[in-house]
Design a protein around this motif. Structure first.
Motif, mmCIF file in Angstrom:
data_model
loop_
_atom_site.group_PDB
_atom_site.id
_atom_site.type_symbol
_atom_site.label_atom_id
_atom_site.label_comp_id
_atom_site.label_asym_id
_atom_site.label_seq_id
_atom_site.Cartn_x
_atom_site.Cartn_y
_atom_site.Cartn_z
ATOM 1 N N GLN A 1 40.752 14.581 38.588
ATOM 2 C CA GLN A 1 40.259 15.318 39.547
ATOM 3 C C GLN A 1 39.079 16.112 39.056
ATOM 4 O O GLN A 1 37.968 15.903 39.826
ATOM 5 N N THR A 2 39.513 16.906 38.197
ATOM 6 C CA THR A 2 38.492 17.902 37.800
ATOM 7 C C THR A 2 37.176 17.356 37.100
ATOM 8 O O THR A 2 36.150 17.673 37.151
ATOM 9 N N LEU B 1 31.627 15.549 36.978
ATOM 10 C CA LEU B 1 30.789 14.256 36.812
ATOM 11 C C LEU B 1 30.013 14.160 37.979
ATOM 12 O O LEU B 1 28.634 13.825 37.891
ATOM 13 N N ARG B 2 30.580 14.189 38.996
ATOM 14 C CA ARG B 2 29.555 14.300 40.367
ATOM 15 C C ARG B 2 28.717 15.448 40.551
ATOM 16 O O ARG B 2 27.410 15.228 40.889
ATOM 17 N N VAL B 3 29.165 16.461 40.099
ATOM 18 C CA VAL B 3 28.006 17.565 40.074
ATOM 19 C C VAL B 3 27.002 17.297 39.101
ATOM 20 O O VAL B 3 25.603 17.586 39.199
ATOM 21 N N VAL C 1 26.930 24.270 39.214
ATOM 22 C CA VAL C 1 28.076 24.573 38.187
ATOM 23 C C VAL C 1 29.350 24.270 38.717
ATOM 24 O O VAL C 1 29.495 25.060 39.934
ATOM 25 N N VAL C 2 30.440 23.689 37.982
ATOM 26 C CA VAL C 2 31.706 23.711 38.572
ATOM 27 C C VAL C 2 32.761 24.775 37.909
ATOM 28 O O VAL C 2 32.585 24.693 36.714
ATOM 29 N N ASP C 3 33.046 25.711 38.485
ATOM 30 C CA ASP C 3 33.923 26.909 37.808
ATOM 31 C C ASP C 3 35.331 26.235 37.713
ATOM 32 O O ASP C 3 36.060 26.000 38.642
ATOM 33 N N LEU D 1 23.230 15.510 29.878
ATOM 34 C CA LEU D 1 23.787 14.353 29.244
ATOM 35 C C LEU D 1 25.002 14.810 28.431
ATOM 36 O O LEU D 1 26.046 13.893 28.537
ATOM 37 N N VAL D 2 24.994 15.989 27.644
ATOM 38 C CA VAL D 2 26.031 16.355 26.941
ATOM 39 C C VAL D 2 27.292 16.517 27.605
ATOM 40 O O VAL D 2 28.396 16.143 27.489
ATOM 41 N N ASN D 3 27.151 17.250 28.996
ATOM 42 C CA ASN D 3 28.376 17.436 29.890
ATOM 43 C C ASN D 3 28.808 15.871 30.499
ATOM 44 O O ASN D 3 30.061 15.945 30.660
ATOM 45 N N MET D 4 27.713 15.131 30.605
ATOM 46 C CA MET D 4 28.558 13.838 31.190
ATOM 47 C C MET D 4 29.281 13.297 30.314
ATOM 48 O O MET D 4 30.375 12.662 30.649
#
Length: 704
Positions: free
Chosen positions: A15-16, A21-23, A40-42, A672-675
Motif C-alpha cells: 500500500q505504501t 507511485l501515485r505521488v 512527497v510522501v512521509d 524516475l529513480v523514485n519510480m
C-alpha cells in the motif's frame, strides 16, 4: 513471527509503495506545470510491541521550503514594484527627449535663445520675427504637452491601481475558500496537496501585487498578512476598496485604498504595503511623476518670467496702443506698496516721438509723479493728470491697463541708475504690462504682500488641506476658514497655523520678505496637498491656492503659457527696441533698427534666477539654462536608476525563483529513480505475499 504478521507487513509495504507511485506519477505529470510544487510522501515504520510491523504512508505533503518561498515572494514583489515604476517613468522621460542629443525639450530651449540672438541682428526682418514667435509658441506647447503626458502617466497608474484591487479581491477570496478545503481534508487525513498547490499558485500571484507573509495554520491552510501584519486571509478574507479618480491633473486629490480585515477592522492599505505592483504604482503616481511635474512647472514659469522681464524692458516700434497687465491677484493699493526706484510711462506717436510722460519715483508706500506727491489711493488720478490726456491708466480685476490716446502708443522704461523694483521685478514686469508670454494664472508667487497687507478673501471662505503620511495614506483632512477681523495677511497666517482649527499640529506656514507663502511640515515624511479650495479673492478672482501656489498648483503652470495673442497675429509687436529716456524733444525715442530687445531675450537664459524648491530640488539661484541642464540630467539619471533597479530586481527574482524551483519543483531524473525504487518495493512486497501464501499452502498440505 507469525505468517499473519508477515502478510500484514507485506500488505503495508504494498500500500505504501502504491501511494509513493501515485505521488511520483502526479509529479511527473506536472513536470511542466508553472508553480507546481512536488509532492512527497512521509513514510514511517510501524512498530507493535517493540517489533516491526510494516510501514505506513503517514501523510502526503508539498516539498515546500519556507525560507525560499518567503525569499521568492519578496523578490517577486520588489520586481513588480520596480518594473511598473520604471515602465511608467520611462514614458515620462521619453517625452523630454534625449538630454544628450540635439532634439528634445531641453535642446529646444537653447535653440530658442539662439533664435532671438539671430533676430537681434535683423530686427526689421518679418520672416525672422515670424520664425522666432513660432519657435517660442512651439516650445511652450511642448512644455504643455509634456505636462499633460506626466498627468496621463499618473492617470494610467491610478487606473491600474483600481484594476489591481479588482484582481486582488478574488485572489483573497479563492485563497480563503481553499483554506476551508484544506482544513476539512486535513482533519480526516485526506490528501490535500492538490488544494495546497492551487493555493500556493494564488499566493504567488498575490505577491506580485503586494508584499505578503505566510503563516501555517495548525488545522491546515495558511494565514496571509501584509508585510506589516495586516490580515489578508485568516478566519475569512479581507476586502480591498478603491475608486480611481478618473481625469487626473496636478491638483487631483486621490481617495485612500482601504482594507477591511476579516474581523471588520478598516485601515488604509498603504500603511501595510511596502512593495509589489500596488506600491510601485503609488510611488509613480504620488512621488515620481509629481516631482517631475513640479520641476517642469518651475522651469517653464521661470523661463516665461525671464522672457517677460526682457520684453517688458523694451518696446515695439511703433509702440503698442495699449498695455494690458496680468492679473496680479491684488488690489492696486497692495500692488503698489513696496516699490522702489524710478520708472517712466511715456505716450509716443507713430514716429516714436514722446508726446507726454510721467516719471514715477517710488519710496515704499508713497511715490511722486513728475514731482507731485501721491500714494496708492491717489496714484491713478495723479498719473492720468500728469499724462495730460496723451494716455490713461486704469485698474480693474487685479490688472493695470495703460492706453494711448489720440493715436499715441505707450511705452514704459526704468531709470538705468535706479530702476524700479519690487520682489526683483521692475514696474512693467511686475504688472505684466508688456509680457511676451501670457497665462491665466500667476507665473510667480512672490506676491509682495506683508503681514499688514489686505489678503482680499471674504471671512468664512474655506480651504481644505490633506495631510498625508510618508507611505502615501491620508492622515487627516483639515478645513481652515478665512478668519473674521481686519482682513490682514497676519490674521490669515494665524488662522492657518492654529493648532486646533488649522495646520499647526502638522507644520507651519510662513510669509517671506517677497510675499511668498510656504508650508513646512514638522515631520519630514508628512505631505500637504489641497483637497478643495472654496476661496475667491477680490478683485482678482483667484483662489488662495492659485495666488500662493499651494499644493500641486505650481505644477499646473507648465501647461498654461502661450505667446500673447496679438503678437502671434502680428510679430511686428515684438518688443525689440529700447526706449531712449534721454531723447531730445521732438526726436524719436524708439528705433525700428534697434535689436537690443532681441539680445536681452537671447540672454534671458544666462541671468541668475531664484528658483523655488520643487520636486525634491531645494531652492537655488542659477540661470535658466543651468536649471534646465540640471533638470535634464536629473530626469535622465532617475530614468537610468529606475531601469537599473528594475533589471536588478528582475534578476534577483529570477535567481530566487530558480533556487526555489530547484528545491521544490519536479526533477525528472529524481522522479524516475523514485519510480524504479517504489516499483521494486512494490514487487518485493508482492513477492513477500506470494511467499506467505506458499507457506500457508505447505502447512495446510502437511495437515492433510
Amino acid at each position: 513471527m507469525s505468517l499473519t504478521s508477515i502478510m500484514n507487513i507485506a500488505t503495508s509495504g504494498l500500500q505504501t509503495a502504491q501511494a509513493q507511485l501515485r505521488v511520483t506519477s502526479d509529479n511527473i505529470a506536472n513536470v511542466n506545470t508553472a508553480g507546481y510544487v512536488r509532492k512527497v510522501v512521509d513514510q514511517t515504520s510501524a512498530v507493535t510491541q517493540g517489533r516491526g510491523a510494516g510501514v505506513d504512508a503517514a501523510r502526503v505533503r508539498l516539498a515546500t521550503d519556507r525560507f525560499l518561498q518567503a525569499a521568492g515572494m519578496a523578490a517577486k514583489s520588489d520586481a513588480a514594484r520596480e518594473t511598473v515604476r520604471y515602465e511608467l517613468y520611462d514614458q515620462i522621460q521619453t517625452q523630454f527627449g534625449d538630454p544628450s542629443g540635439n532634439g528634445g525639450f531641453f535642446a529646444d530651449i537653447d535653440k530658442l535663445f539662439a533664435s532671438y540672438a539671430t533676430l537681434a541682428e535683423s530686427p526689421t526682418s518679418s520672416a525672422a520675427r515670424q520664425d522666432t514667435v513660432y519657435k517660442t509658441q512651439a516650445l511652450f506647447n511642448e512644455a504643455a504637452g509634456i505636462a499633460a503626458q506626466i498627468q496621463s502617466a499618473r492617470q494610467e497608474a491610478d487606473g491600474r491601481l483600481q484594476s489591481a484591487i479588482e484582481t486582488v479581491n478574488p485572489l483573497l477570496e479563492q485563497i480563503d475558500t481553499l483554506n476551508k478545503t484544506i482544513s476539512a481534508g486535513s482533519i480526516i487525513n485526506q490528501d490535500v496537496t492538490g488544494a495546497q498547490n492551487a493555493q500556493q499558485t494564488l499566493i504567488n500571484e498575490l505577491s506580485k501585487y503586494m508584499d505578503v507573509k505566510i503563516e501555517q495554520r495548525p488545522n491546515g491552510g495558511v494565514t496571509v498578512r501584509t508585510g506589516t501584519g495586516m490580515t489578508l486571509v485568516g478566519d475569512g478574507h479581507a476586502t480591498l476598496s478603491y475608486q480611481a479618480a478618473g481625469t487626473v491633473d496636478a491638483t487631483t486629490a486621490f481617495a485612500d485604498i482601504m482594507i477591511t480585515e476579516p474581523n471588520g477592522t478598516r485601515w488604509p492599505l498603504l500603511d501595510g504595503v511596502s512593495s509589489g505592483e500596488i506600491r510601485g504604482l503609488i510611488d509613480l503616481r504620488d512621488t515620481d511623476a509629481p516631482k517631475a511635474a513640479a520641476r517642469l512647472g518651475e522651469l517653464t514659469a521661470k523661463l516665461a518670467d525671464e522672457m517677460n522681464r526682457a520684453h517688458n524692458a523694451h518696446s515695439s516700434v511703433p509702440a503698442p496702443a495699449s498695455l494690458n497687465g496680468r492679473n496680479t491677484g491684488q488690489s492696486l493699493e497692495n500692488a503698489l506698496t513696496g516699490f522702489t526706484g524710478r520708472t517712466t510711462i511715456s505716450a509716443v506717436n507713430s514716429a516714436g516721438v514722446v508726446q507726454g510722460s510721467a516719471t514715477i519715483v517710488f519710496s515704499g508706500a508713497t511715490m511722486t509723479i513728475n514731482g507731485i506727491a501721491a500714494d496708492p489711493t491717489t496714484f491713478l488720478a495723479t498719473l492720468n493728470a500728469q499724462l495730460g490726456g496723451t494716455a490713461t491708466a486704469t485698474f480693474s480685476d487685479g490688472r493695470l491697463r495703460l492706453e494711448g490716446q489720440g493715436g499715441n502708443g505707450v511705452a514704459v522704461a526704468d531709470d538705468a541708475a535706479t530702476p524700479s523694483a519690487k520682489g526683483g521685478r521692475g514696474f512693467s514686469h511686475w504688472f505684466g504690462l508688456n509680457d511676451l508670454v501670457s497665462t491665466t494664472t500667476p507665473t510667480f508667487y512672490e506676491t509682495g504682500l506683508t503681514l499688514a497687507s489686505q489678503h482680499g478673501f471674504d471671512p468664512g471662505e474655506s480651504l481644505t488641506f490633506r495631510i498625508g503620511s510618508e507611505t502615501g495614506s491620508r492622515l487627516r483632512d483639515v478645513t481652515v476658514a478665512v478668519p473674521a477681523g481686519t482682513g490682514t495677511m497676519g490674521e490669515l497666517l494665524t488662522a492657518l497655523n492654529d493648532p486646533v482649527t488649522g495646520m499647526g499640529r502638522y507644520g507651519a506656514f510662513s510669509l517671506d520678505a517677497a510675499g511668498a507663502l510656504s508650508f513646512r511640515a514638522y515631520d519630514g515624511g508628512t505631505t500637504m496637498s489641497i483637497v478643495k479650495d472654496a476661496t475667491t479673492q477680490a478683485p482678482s478672482g483667484l483662489s488662495m491656492s492659485q495666488l500662493f501656489g499651494l499644493g500641486g498648483t505650481g505644477a499646473t503652470r507648465a501647461g498654461a503659457y502661450s505667446v500673447r495673442s496679438d503678437i502671434q497675429q502680428d510679430p511686428g509687436k515684438l518688443a525689440l527696441s529700447q526706449f531712449n529716456l534721454s531723447a531730445a524733444a521732438g526726436t524719436a525715442a524708439l528705433s525700428k533698427n534697434d535689436g537690443r530687445g532681441g539680445l536681452a531675450l537671447a540672454d534671458a537664459g544666462k541671468k541668475n534666477v531664484n528658483f523655488a524648491a520643487a520636486g525634491g530640488m531645494g531652492a537655488a539661484t542659477k540661470t535658466v539654462s543651468a536649471y534646465a541642464a540640471d533638470f535634464a540630467g536629473d530626469i535622465g539619471a532617475k530614468a537610468s536608476a529606475a531601469k537599473t533597479r528594475s533589471e536588478t530586481a528582475e534578476a534577483l527574482a529570477k535567481e530566487a525563483e530558480s533556487r526555489r524551483s530547484s528545491a521544490e519543483a519536479v526533477n525528472m531524473d529524481e522522479e524516475l529513480v523514485n519510480m524504479t525504487t517504489f516499483q521494486q518495493a512494490y514487487n518485493a512486497s508482492a513477492r513477500l505475499i506470494q511467499a506467505s501464501k506458499d507457506m500457508y499452502d505447505t502447512l495446510i498440505g502437511i495437515l492433510r
